[in-house]
Scaffold this active site. Structure first.
Site, PDB file in Angstrom:
ATOM      1  N   CYS A  49       0.837  -1.212   0.000  1.00 22.87           N
ATOM      2  CA  CYS A  49       0.000   0.000   0.000  1.00 22.87           C
ATOM      3  C   CYS A  49       0.868   1.257   0.000  1.00 22.87           C
ATOM      4  CB  CYS A  49      -0.915   0.009   1.218  1.00 22.87           C
ATOM      5  SG  CYS A  49      -1.980  -1.436   1.310  1.00 22.87           S
TER       6      CYS A  49
HETATM    7  C1  BEZ Z   1       0.551  -4.676   1.832  1.00 22.63           C
HETATM    8  O1  BEZ Z   1       0.171  -3.572   1.541  1.00 22.63           O
HETATM    9  O2  BEZ Z   1       1.723  -5.005   1.749  1.00 22.63           O
HETATM   10  C2  BEZ Z   1      -0.432  -5.713   2.289  1.00 22.63           C
HETATM   11  C3  BEZ Z   1      -1.559  -5.336   2.996  1.00 22.63           C
HETATM   12  C4  BEZ Z   1      -2.446  -6.303   3.435  1.00 22.63           C
HETATM   13  C5  BEZ Z   1      -2.205  -7.638   3.155  1.00 22.63           C
HETATM   14  C6  BEZ Z   1      -1.080  -8.012   2.422  1.00 22.63           C
HETATM   15  C7  BEZ Z   1      -0.192  -7.034   1.986  1.00 22.63           C
END
Ligand code: BEZ
Length: 212
Positions: free
Chosen positions: A45
């Site tokens: 994210c």
């Molecule tokens: C991420 O943004 O890395 C992420 C967020 C939730 C679950 C898996 C990855």
């Protein structure tokens, strides 16, 4: 029933990193992108919001207003934004909705219970100036989106909204486009002065028409 292409994008009012925003007022007559991600302070994210911020000028050039959705609270958004700016070498200028009660996430069907009962998936909606939904993309939490692809589709959407053309596979702005099968070749030659290249009667190309 989940939202589909051509549906009216739901309006809402929400707290964001830039104060309370009414979505339709925020959009005005512009195109819009509203996109969700699973959670603040997560790695993929962080890169996604950073990439969107890096492409801010590209969205502006196309007259597109961008807004992000996260079910985390405002204080987290503010702290995380500093991290995004620091680590992705950018300046997040678009608002991030603090959707703690999941009002926006539920309106847009951004929670997919069989993927996660609490976190939003990576949903992205492109909304036209008529407030209709023009594009929906859905990615799982594990896969960051390609924001160049989002811009590419916006280029296609804005072009095809104004001309009787469609864009072929892997098309990029500046490349030849496909003439609508609804136009006969004789009329197409008048309508597309840059030229008509007929491969098959149903497959005819013309150089990309000018946008304005
Ligand atoms: C991420 O943004 O890395 C992420 C967020 C939730 C679950 C898996 C990855």
């Amino acid at each position: 029933m989940s939202l589909q292409l051509g549906d009216t994008a739901p309006d809402f009012t929400a707290e964001t990193t830039q104060g309370k925003i009414n979505f339709y007022d925020f959009l005005g007559d512009h195109w819009g992108v509203i996109f969700s991600h699973p959670a603040d302070y997560t790695p993929v994210c962080t890169t996604e919001l950073g990439r969107t911020a890096q492409l801010q000028n590209e969205f502006e050039k196309r007259g597109v207003k961008v807004i992000a959705v996260s079910v985390d609270p405002l204080d987290k958004h503010h702290g995380w934004t500093k991290d995004i700016n620091e680590t992705q070498n950018c300046n997040v200028e678009f608002p991030i909705i603090a959707d703690e009660d999941k009002k926006v996430a539920n309106l847009y069907g951004m929670i997919h219970p069989n993927a996660s009962t609490t976190a939003t998936v990576r949903s992205l909606f492109v909304i036209g100036p008529d407030k209709k939904i023009k594009l929906i993309i859905l990615y799982p939490a594990s896969t960051g989106r390609n924001f160049n692809e989002v811009l590419r589709v916006i280029d296609s959407l804005q072009l095809t909204a104004n001309h009787s053309v469609s864009t072929p596979a892997d098309w990029k702005s500046g490349e030849d486009v496909i003439i609508s099968p609804a136009i006969n070749t004789e009329d197409a030659k008048k309508k597309f002065p840059k030229g008509v290249r007929e491969v098959k009667p149903y497959l005819r190309y013309t150089p990309q028409p000018d946008l304005s």
